[in-house]
Write a protein that holds these residues in place. Structure first.
Motif, PDB file in Angstrom:
ATOM      1  N   MET A 217     -37.239 -29.643   6.764  1.00  0.00           N
ATOM      2  CA  MET A 217     -35.807 -29.579   6.493  1.00  0.00           C
ATOM      3  C   MET A 217     -35.201 -28.313   7.096  1.00  0.00           C
ATOM      4  SD  MET A 217     -34.852 -32.334   5.305  1.00  0.00           S
ATOM      5  CE  MET A 217     -33.165 -31.739   5.218  1.00  0.00           C
ATOM      6  N   GLN A 218     -35.910 -27.197   6.996  1.00  0.00           N
ATOM      7  CA  GLN A 218     -35.421 -25.979   7.636  1.00  0.00           C
ATOM      8  C   GLN A 218     -35.339 -26.165   9.148  1.00  0.00           C
ATOM      9  OE1 GLN A 218     -37.153 -23.703   9.763  1.00  0.00           O
ATOM     10  NE2 GLN A 218     -35.555 -22.120   9.784  1.00  0.00           N
ATOM     11  N   TRP A 219     -36.314 -26.893   9.678  1.00  0.00           N
ATOM     12  CA  TRP A 219     -36.312 -27.154  11.114  1.00  0.00           C
ATOM     13  C   TRP A 219     -35.120 -28.022  11.513  1.00  0.00           C
ATOM     14  CZ3 TRP A 219     -36.946 -31.690  14.026  1.00  0.00           C
ATOM     15  CH2 TRP A 219     -37.148 -31.489  15.391  1.00  0.00           C
ATOM     16  N   TRP A 220     -34.846 -29.080  10.749  1.00  0.00           N
ATOM     17  CA  TRP A 220     -33.701 -29.935  11.063  1.00  0.00           C
ATOM     18  C   TRP A 220     -32.395 -29.158  10.970  1.00  0.00           C
ATOM     19  CZ3 TRP A 220     -33.910 -34.118  13.676  1.00  0.00           C
ATOM     20  CH2 TRP A 220     -34.991 -35.015  13.566  1.00  0.00           C
ATOM     21  N   GLU A 221     -32.289 -28.300   9.973  1.00  0.00           N
ATOM     22  CA  GLU A 221     -31.038 -27.574   9.761  1.00  0.00           C
ATOM     23  C   GLU A 221     -30.863 -26.397  10.711  1.00  0.00           C
ATOM     24  OE1 GLU A 221     -31.520 -26.501   5.701  1.00  0.00           O
ATOM     25  OE2 GLU A 221     -31.074 -28.528   4.933  1.00  0.00           O
TER      26      GLU A 221
ATOM     27  N   ALA B 201     -36.833 -19.156  15.435  1.00  0.00           N
ATOM     28  CA  ALA B 201     -38.053 -19.622  16.099  1.00  0.00           C
ATOM     29  C   ALA B 201     -39.224 -19.706  15.133  1.00  0.00           C
ATOM     30  CB  ALA B 201     -38.408 -18.694  17.265  1.00  0.00           C
ATOM     31  N   HIS B 202     -39.125 -19.019  13.992  1.00  0.00           N
ATOM     32  CA  HIS B 202     -40.175 -19.068  12.985  1.00  0.00           C
ATOM     33  C   HIS B 202     -39.949 -20.321  12.136  1.00  0.00           C
ATOM     34  CE1 HIS B 202     -40.530 -14.430  13.394  1.00  0.00           C
ATOM     35  NE2 HIS B 202     -41.371 -15.051  14.194  1.00  0.00           N
ATOM     36  N   CYS B 203     -40.436 -21.433  12.638  1.00  0.00           N
ATOM     37  CA  CYS B 203     -40.198 -22.713  11.963  1.00  0.00           C
ATOM     38  C   CYS B 203     -41.531 -23.315  11.534  1.00  0.00           C
ATOM     39  CB  CYS B 203     -39.449 -23.669  12.897  1.00  0.00           C
ATOM     40  SG  CYS B 203     -40.446 -24.244  14.293  1.00  0.00           S
ATOM     41  N   VAL B 204     -41.494 -24.546  11.073  1.00  0.00           N
ATOM     42  CA  VAL B 204     -42.669 -25.234  10.549  1.00  0.00           C
ATOM     43  C   VAL B 204     -43.765 -25.380  11.600  1.00  0.00           C
ATOM     44  CG1 VAL B 204     -41.810 -27.541  11.130  1.00  0.00           C
ATOM     45  CG2 VAL B 204     -43.359 -27.257   9.176  1.00  0.00           C
TER      46      VAL B 204
END
Length: 219
Positions: free
Chosen positions: A160-164, A144-147
């Protein structure tokens, strides 16, 4: 000792003080309506609804308030579009002077004949009770700690972290079209390779300030 959970004293319910034209307390009519819908007893449910309808305009509107609740509490996922259908029927009811009884009758029949699923109501009560008891609290998983969050940006996470990770879905339709996603991933991969993962400049700074701080937003 009074119980901790459940409804308060009947005097807190104004409809316990009102009687229908045929001498039936309105709080009894509400109870009959909901319990007969639960059991699929269509005729008696419709009779209870009609008695509410003829009691007064306020009680007629209370009938619709109960039907909206029943659509979620008792029918639930048995008819997922039930709340929408009840809302439309209520609007049609109100479109006629004095209310169109046929719309209310149809709403009761619809709910009484539908498959029943009380899981949403039970889940809602379970969560509220467990949190109040201090026995449950929402967890914040790492994904849940995303962009889109302060914590994610402070960790240096970009799209990219969010997509992955953050964009993952379960039970995806087998026919889902991923062409747009794949192109977006390539665009964001190039952006992060060239520019890193730091947040983009604030649009409020570019446009002269946040609208909540006294400057109008541009659209």
């Amino acid at each position: 000792m009074p119980r901790v959970y459940g409804p308060g004293h009947f005097t807190e319910d104004p409809y316990s003080q009102i009687v229908s034209p045929h001498g039936v307390p309105v709080d009894d009519l509400v109870s009959v309506l909901q319990k007969e819908i639960r059991r699929g007893h269509i005729d008696n449910a419709v009779l209870a609804a009609y008695e509410m309808f003829i009691t007064s305009p306020d009680v007629a509107q209370h009938l619709w308030r109960r039907l909206r609740i029943i659509a979620v509490e008792d029918v639930g996922m048995g008819l997922p579009m039930g709340p929408v259908l009840i809302d439309v029927l209520h609007r049609n009811f109100n479109a006629s002077p004095g209310g169109d009884w046929m719309m209310a009758c149809h709403a009761v029949r619809l709910l009484a004949s539908a498959p029943k699923d009380r899981t949403s109501a039970e889940h809602a009560d379970w969560v509220a009770t467990k949190v109040a008891l201090g026995e449950a609290l929402v967890e914040v998983p790492d994904y849940a700690h995303c962009v889109h969050t302060r914590a994610g940006q402070q960790l240096g996470r970009g799209l990219m972290q969010w997509w992955e990770n953050g964009a993952q879905v379960c039970d995806e339709l087998p026919s889902a079209d991923h062409r747009y996603r794949e192109e977006l991933i390539e665009i964001h991969r190039r952006d992060e390779a060239d520019n890193g993962t730091a947040p983009r400049p604030s649009r409020w700074a570019r446009e002269g300030g946040h609208p909540e701080h006294g400057r109008p937003a541009r659209h």
